[in-house]
Design a protein around this motif. Structure first.
Motif, PDB file in Angstrom:
ATOM      1  N   PHE A 243       0.781  -1.236   0.000  1.00  0.00           N
ATOM      2  CA  PHE A 243       0.000   0.000   0.000  1.00  0.00           C
ATOM      3  C   PHE A 243       0.814   1.288   0.000  1.00  0.00           C
ATOM      4  O   PHE A 243       0.283   2.340  -0.339  1.00  0.00           O
ATOM      5  CB  PHE A 243      -0.938   0.013   1.217  1.00  0.00           C
ATOM      6  CG  PHE A 243      -2.012  -1.027   1.173  1.00  0.00           C
ATOM      7  CD1 PHE A 243      -3.220  -0.780   0.552  1.00  0.00           C
ATOM      8  CD2 PHE A 243      -1.808  -2.279   1.732  1.00  0.00           C
ATOM      9  CE1 PHE A 243      -4.211  -1.741   0.499  1.00  0.00           C
ATOM     10  CE2 PHE A 243      -2.791  -3.259   1.694  1.00  0.00           C
ATOM     11  CZ  PHE A 243      -3.993  -2.983   1.062  1.00  0.00           C
ATOM     12  N   SER A 261      -6.896  -0.360  -3.816  1.00  0.00           N
ATOM     13  CA  SER A 261      -6.711   0.978  -3.262  1.00  0.00           C
ATOM     14  C   SER A 261      -6.687   1.983  -4.403  1.00  0.00           C
ATOM     15  O   SER A 261      -6.219   1.677  -5.507  1.00  0.00           O
ATOM     16  CB  SER A 261      -5.405   1.042  -2.461  1.00  0.00           C
ATOM     17  OG  SER A 261      -5.161   2.348  -1.981  1.00  0.00           O
ATOM     18  N   LYS A 265      -0.871   5.114   0.075  1.00  0.00           N
ATOM     19  CA  LYS A 265      -0.976   5.396   1.500  1.00  0.00           C
ATOM     20  C   LYS A 265       0.356   5.941   2.027  1.00  0.00           C
ATOM     21  O   LYS A 265       1.410   5.778   1.412  1.00  0.00           O
ATOM     22  CB  LYS A 265      -1.345   4.129   2.278  1.00  0.00           C
ATOM     23  CG  LYS A 265      -2.598   3.429   1.783  1.00  0.00           C
ATOM     24  CD  LYS A 265      -3.833   4.289   1.937  1.00  0.00           C
ATOM     25  CE  LYS A 265      -5.083   3.526   1.495  1.00  0.00           C
ATOM     26  NZ  LYS A 265      -6.293   4.375   1.514  1.00  0.00           N
TER      27      LYS A 265
END
Length: 296
Positions: A243, A261, A265
């Motif tokens: 991520f 996603s 992140k």
């Protein structure tokens, strides 16, 4: 209770995932080693849950699985002679499953290299898939029963076994095996495309594991002293790899490539999510007199 600010905790986690040892992180961030250890545990537990919740319904095509060796407290041959034995000491294997196209780390498991661990790992991986896949493993026999018991006939499975020449006398005791002289591909179940029977991606991913986890570095004293901390670090690494880290070839994170996603992140976001997920402190108990007050 005092708590480090979000920026410092994010910095610590980032450094742990860039190959720094816990004590070097403690020195560079001017924090206590106990603080780093506690953050490792807290972040490891949160990241394990984060991965479990987010990596679901993966639409994969070709999955490759493999195991990475390391050890906890002492190598297996030295466990019997330990002065202070610890639980989980000895060889520690990290099982990983990589999707060949998106490079997504679908599943990870830390344990032994036996059939029971293989079964747990394959079942966990299968539970995260949304469709039938082509699966490739090395020749480790524990995969045979694990894959059969988990998938049955609902998988296209093949094994790739590397063939090595005889090792010269100078190679004895070294980590690297002898030169690979060939490979043998064996169809086990279904109709795997033999042109795509490969473990190259997962083996390259294993190199990334070693380079970004100080616990996996050979010939150092940074190996894991506790089995639980080793598992926590693997969980943190998995979230970072899926991520947070932009894959050089994909130019996005594996999670974005897999449709899990929409954005990249950051560790700050992970730390903030940890805080939001943490149980709220309860009300203070009734006032208790101090020993000095009682004595007076």
């Amino acid at each position: 209770m005092n708590k480090l600010d979000t920026k410092t905790r994010a910095q610590i986690l980032a450094m742990l995932c860039e190959g720094a040892s816990m004590r070097s992180v403690s020195r560079l961030t001017d924090t206590s080693i106990n603080t780093v250890s506690k953050l490792l545990v807290d972040a490891g537990r949160f990241c394990a849950g984060f991965h479990d919740a987010m990596v679901r319904g993966v639409k994969a095509k070709r999955v490759q699985v493999d195991e990475v060796w390391s050890f906890t407290a002492a190598k297996e041959k030295n466990v019997a002679g330990m002065k202070k034995p610890v639980d989980g000491a000895g060889d520690t294997w990290t099982w990983t499953a990589i999707e060949a196209d998106t490079k997504l780390l679908i599943s990870h498991f830390v344990g032994g290299r036996d059939g029971e661990c293989a079964k747990w790992f394959i079942e966990d991986m299968a539970g995260r898939l949304a469709n039938r896949v082509q699966l490739t493993s090395d020749g480790h026999k524990a995969y045979l029963e694990a894959v059969e018991g988990t998938f049955g006939a609902d998988v296209d499975y093949a094994m790739l076994v590397k063939l090595y020449g005889s090792a010269p006398e100078s190679f004895k005791g070294r980590y690297s095996p002898a030169d690979c002289t060939g490979i043998k591909k064996t169809k086990i179940e279904g109709k795997p495309d033999m042109a795509h029977v490969s473990t190259s991606y997962v083996e390259r991913s294993n190199l990334t594991v070693r380079m970004h986890n100080r616990r996996f570095t050979r010939l150092t004293n940074a190996f894991s002293k506790k089995f639980e901390n080793h598992a926590h670090m693997v969980a943190i690494y998995a979230v970072w790899y899926n991520f947070l880290r932009i894959h050089k070839t994909l130019r996005v994170t594996p999670a974005m490539a897999a449709g899990l996603s929409d954005t990249i992140k950051t560790w700050e976001q992970i730390v903030e999510a940890m805080d939001a997920d943490a149980p709220k402190p309860g009300k203070r108990g009734p006032y208790k007199k101090t020993l000095e007050e009682i004595s007076n």
